[in-house]
Scaffold this motif. Structure first.
Motif, PDB file in Angstrom:
ATOM      1  N   SER A 139      61.408  95.584  46.196  1.00 46.68           N
ATOM      2  CA  SER A 139      61.838  96.285  44.797  1.00 46.68           C
ATOM      3  C   SER A 139      61.028  97.403  44.656  1.00 46.68           C
ATOM      4  O   SER A 139      60.124  97.550  45.379  1.00 46.68           O
ATOM      5  CB  SER A 139      61.654  95.235  43.920  1.00 46.68           C
ATOM      6  N   SER A 140      61.391  98.246  43.903  1.00 48.51           N
ATOM      7  CA  SER A 140      60.813  99.329  43.265  1.00 48.51           C
ATOM      8  C   SER A 140      59.363  99.095  42.892  1.00 48.51           C
ATOM      9  O   SER A 140      58.726  97.891  42.455  1.00 48.51           O
ATOM     10  CB  SER A 140      61.532 100.081  42.286  1.00 48.51           C
ATOM     11  N   VAL A 185      45.302  91.084  43.602  1.00 53.28           N
ATOM     12  CA  VAL A 185      45.312  92.580  43.437  1.00 53.28           C
ATOM     13  C   VAL A 185      45.403  93.112  44.800  1.00 53.28           C
ATOM     14  O   VAL A 185      46.351  93.978  45.177  1.00 53.28           O
ATOM     15  CB  VAL A 185      43.890  93.116  42.767  1.00 53.28           C
ATOM     16  N   ARG A 186      44.849  92.788  45.926  1.00 50.34           N
ATOM     17  CA  ARG A 186      44.928  93.646  47.136  1.00 50.34           C
ATOM     18  C   ARG A 186      46.257  93.456  47.716  1.00 50.34           C
ATOM     19  O   ARG A 186      47.051  94.210  48.556  1.00 50.34           O
ATOM     20  CB  ARG A 186      43.906  92.887  48.207  1.00 50.34           C
ATOM     21  N   PHE A 187      46.967  92.183  47.459  1.00 49.33           N
ATOM     22  CA  PHE A 187      48.168  92.010  48.087  1.00 49.33           C
ATOM     23  C   PHE A 187      49.281  92.846  47.174  1.00 49.33           C
ATOM     24  O   PHE A 187      50.053  93.199  47.746  1.00 49.33           O
ATOM     25  CB  PHE A 187      48.386  90.289  47.656  1.00 49.33           C
ATOM     26  N   GLN A 188      49.116  92.932  45.860  1.00 45.06           N
ATOM     27  CA  GLN A 188      50.005  93.883  45.246  1.00 45.06           C
ATOM     28  C   GLN A 188      49.873  95.150  45.787  1.00 45.06           C
ATOM     29  O   GLN A 188      51.079  95.973  45.922  1.00 45.06           O
ATOM     30  CB  GLN A 188      49.769  93.829  43.658  1.00 45.06           C
ATOM     31  N   LYS A 189      48.760  95.662  46.009  1.00 42.17           N
ATOM     32  CA  LYS A 189      48.602  97.093  46.588  1.00 42.17           C
ATOM     33  C   LYS A 189      49.212  97.142  47.944  1.00 42.17           C
ATOM     34  O   LYS A 189      49.534  98.264  48.470  1.00 42.17           O
ATOM     35  CB  LYS A 189      47.004  97.398  46.512  1.00 42.17           C
ATOM     36  N   GLN A 190      49.100  96.124  48.726  1.00 42.71           N
ATOM     37  CA  GLN A 190      49.524  96.201  50.128  1.00 42.71           C
ATOM     38  C   GLN A 190      51.153  96.238  50.021  1.00 42.71           C
ATOM     39  O   GLN A 190      51.629  96.623  50.839  1.00 42.71           O
ATOM     40  CB  GLN A 190      49.201  94.755  50.757  1.00 42.71           C
ATOM     41  N   ARG A 191      51.599  95.680  49.105  1.00 44.99           N
ATOM     42  CA  ARG A 191      53.228  95.688  48.928  1.00 44.99           C
ATOM     43  C   ARG A 191      53.535  97.158  48.346  1.00 44.99           C
ATOM     44  O   ARG A 191      54.787  97.264  48.284  1.00 44.99           O
ATOM     45  CB  ARG A 191      53.501  94.531  47.967  1.00 44.99           C
ATOM     46  N   GLY A 192      52.641  97.907  47.903  1.00 45.59           N
ATOM     47  CA  GLY A 192      53.069  99.168  47.518  1.00 45.59           C
ATOM     48  C   GLY A 192      52.996  99.461  46.026  1.00 45.59           C
ATOM     49  O   GLY A 192      53.440 100.346  45.512  1.00 45.59           O
TER      50      GLY A 192
END
Length: 677
Positions: free
Chosen positions: A2-3, A35-42
């Motif tokens: 998703s965006s 948080v790291r996961f969310q950043k890894q997802r873009g």
């Protein structure tokens, strides 16, 4: 995918009155992984936190240490930052509630609540310390239980019989601060009318913002009816003064959650891509998540959303609560050495071990988590060393022997596509904070990879002539599977994953990048990524924890500052004093003691004899300023084995504490080793 989403994440603010320990780290590691996961997802995800720097306890500890409250919170803030860095907790901003941004938001929210009619005032009667001139919270009053007559009980409940009572009911109540007998005194207090938000909170707490177990607990409180919340404290108090109310201060729990806003505002001032209003306005489409312990849920899921609603700010998207940490099945214990500070753990063990173990056991539920060191050792060694790292170490050498480039062909496309597809389920588990399930699925993939390599046995094929290409293709599949695994573990193991990315010659491990297989791709020489957990290191850490806490307790018990002005007790006879062998010494070397807040290591010359002594004078002296100075030491004190080494005496010093510690200085011209009469 998703965006990109706009996400703001916070962890509860650690109190600026002590060190970070493993119980604290559970929350910050949990949040950092998410948080790291969310950043890894873009996604655009910001993680902010701060020290909770206000309150009576801060003021009293600073006074006891002989420093200002500002000096205390600055010192603790630096220590907290260092501990979080050790455990790879990557805040976008780590701040303090004692900031101008927090003062401005606290006053703004208070004024909006006041102007909307949500603030009340009335006089209340409290216990007052006539010697210290301050009102006493229940925990600062001790006496004899009125029910079972047990001594040394707190002002609101008895630990011996479980009875509850008011401080006025205590027998022989005493101020725990000065020892004075408290008196009742009336004072005007300010209250937040929490009951004005009963309807909103009833709906909001049942809207999916909280785990069902937490929501049901809050429903019990809501059904019983909400009451006014006391938000003021009287001077002296370390905090923010209430506007138009001289001598009245905001209670620490009012401005603490507002510290989330203040820390983010401070971050926005340094970042062109962030706008405060985009995240905190009522019409914001950004997401706001708080990670907290279940013990402070009432502040975050009742008081805080009510304050935000009344002040016309947005409410959290969700409040994620976790349980408590136990060690080896029991509450953390100082005597057993399982009350372990972050710094002590990091001195003996790789912090990524703890990150992995917590991740492997964390769920979205507010349940307690046990750190069993036997299980910890077995799981880290089996999963990370025996499964994940093993894949790369088995395959890398054959690839380098073939020229260092992976095969152009994919020998097992179905297997690799299945590994890529598993990433969607793993991502869903991370998103829902089901870290344990994400880790289990990742380890299932590791088992598949290891079984494939074991079945193909490239080490056997390599001995056969003409099998070079087949060996390369097998090991290329293995390296591609390793790449998938390390991508899925990157939020948990940031250092190991970065080292793996360097081995794989990858610029990043973004979640979607895993869909592109590594074909004809060059890799670097493999270097070991992680070593095994050794049980003797755990034993040493536990022993060191006992010593650290014992030493800290000893230092705390030393009288310092105005709080120590008690009558002299435990008198000794002259014959006892005469046993002391006081000698003139010269300090020939001095240095900081790694891991100690107050100690300096001194090398003393007694006149041909050298002694090593640890002295608690760091707050008053710099090591380089001590070299060459003469002082007096107790030369016949029995040597004491400390965590930092053997201390072979004691130097003599006096003063109230803090910066005001003064080494005793002999007469000019005194010779080393000379006895002091």
């Amino acid at each position: 995918m998703s965006s990109a989403r706009k996400i703001l994440v916070t962890s509860a603010l650690p109190y600026a009155n002590g060190s970070i320990h493993l119980g604290h780290l559970l929350e910050y590691i949990q949040t950092d992984i998410w948080v790291r996961f969310q950043k890894q997802r873009g996604h655009q995800c910001s993680y902010v936190c701060a020290d909770d720097a206000h309150g009576t306890a801060i003021m009293l500890r600073a006074e006891q240490e002989g420093i200002t409250s500002q000096q205390l919170i600055d010192k603790v803030n630096a220590e907290h930052r260092a501990d979080f860095d050790r455990f790879l907790v990557n805040f976008d901003n780590y701040y303090s509630t004692h900031s101008e941004e927090n003062r401005e938001f606290s006053e703004l929210i208070y004024k909006r609540l006041r102007d909307a009619g949500h603030i009340a005032t009335r006089n209340i009667t409290q216990m007052f310390d006539p010697e210290k001139g301050l009102f006493l919270a229940d925990r600062f009053i001790k006496g004899t239980c009125p029910k079972c007559k047990a001594d040394d009980q707190y002002g609101d409940n008895c630990e011996a019989c479980g009875a509850t009572y008011t401080p006025a009911e205590l027998i022989n109540p005493k101020s725990a601060i000065s020892g004075a007998t408290p008196v009742e005194k009336e004072s005007e207090h300010y209250f937040f009318k929490l009951q004005d938000f009963q309807s909103m909170l009833t709906q909001w707490t049942q809207s999916g913002t909280l785990h069902e177990q937490i929501a049901n607990k809050l429903k019990e409180w809501l059904d019983a009816g909400l009451h006014e919340w006391d938000i003021s404290r009287d001077a002296p108090y370390f905090g923010f003064e209430i506007p138009d109310a001289p001598g009245k201060y905001f209670y620490v729990w009012l401005d603490a959650p507002i510290g989330y806003m203040a820390s983010f505002k401070n971050l926005c001032a340094r970042r062109d891509d962030l706008e405060f209003d985009d995240y905190w306005n009522k019409d914001s489409d950004a997401e706001l998540y708080h990670f907290i312990g279940k013990d402070i849920i009432n502040f975050h899921a009742l008081f805080w959303p009510a304050m935000l609603e009344g002040a016309d700010f947005r409410k959290p998207t969700a409040v994620n609560a976790h349980g408590f940490l136990t060690v080896n099945g029991q509450k953390m214990s100082k005597s057993r050495g399982t009350f372990i500070k972050a710094q002590t753990f990091a001195e003996f063990l790789n912090p990524e071990y703890l990150r992995y173990y917590f991740a492997a056991k964390l769920t979205s539920r507010p349940e307690d988590l046990d750190l069993s060191f036997d299980d910890f050792t077995a799981r880290v060694n089996s999963d990370l060393i025996g499964k994940v790292v093993n894949i790369a170490s088995r395959c890398a050498g054959f690839v380098k022997k073939a020229g260092g480039q992976l095969s152009e062909n994919c020998a097992e496309p179905a297997m690799l596509q299945n590994a890529v597809a598993m990433g969607e389920q793993i991502a869903d588990f991370y998103e829902k904070r089901e870290f344990g399930r994400a880790i289990r699925l990742t380890m299932e993939l590791a088992d598949i990879a290891n079984a494939y390599i074991a079945d193909k046995a490239p080490w056997s094929l390599a001995k056969e002539e003409g099998k070079e290409q087949e060996v390369l293709e097998i090991c290329s599949v293995g390296i591609n599977l390793f790449r998938q695994l390390i991508t899925y573990l990157a939020p948990v193991l940031p250092v190991m994953s970065q080292q793996a990315a360097e081995f794989l010659k990858l610029d990043n491990l973004d979640w979607d990048s895993r869909e592109q297989l590594l074909l004809g791709h060059e890799i670097n020489k493999f270097k070991p990524l992680m070593t095994r957990v050794e049980s003797d290191k755990i034993d040493a850490m536990i022993e060191a924890s006992k010593e650290v806490l014992a030493e800290e307790q000893k230092l705390k018990e030393q009288p310092t500052g105005p709080l120590a002005e008690d009558p002299i007790s435990d008198e000794i006879e002259f014959d006892d004093f005469a046993k002391l062998d006081l000698r003139v010494v010269t300090i020939v070397a001095a240095e900081h003691v790694k891991g100690a807040d107050k100690l300096i290591q001194l090398t003393l010359d007694l006149g041909g004899e050298s002694r090593n002594v640890f002295a608690g004078i760091k707050s008053a002296y710099k090591p380089e300023d001590l070299v060459g100075r003469q002082t007096v030491m107790v030369a016949n004190l029995k040597p004491r084995k400390m965590r930092f080494g053997l201390s072979e005496g004691m130097v003599m010093a006096a003063g109230p504490g803090g910066e005001d510690i003064f080494l005793l200085t002999p007469d000019q011209g005194a010779q080393n080793g000379m006895r002091v009469k």
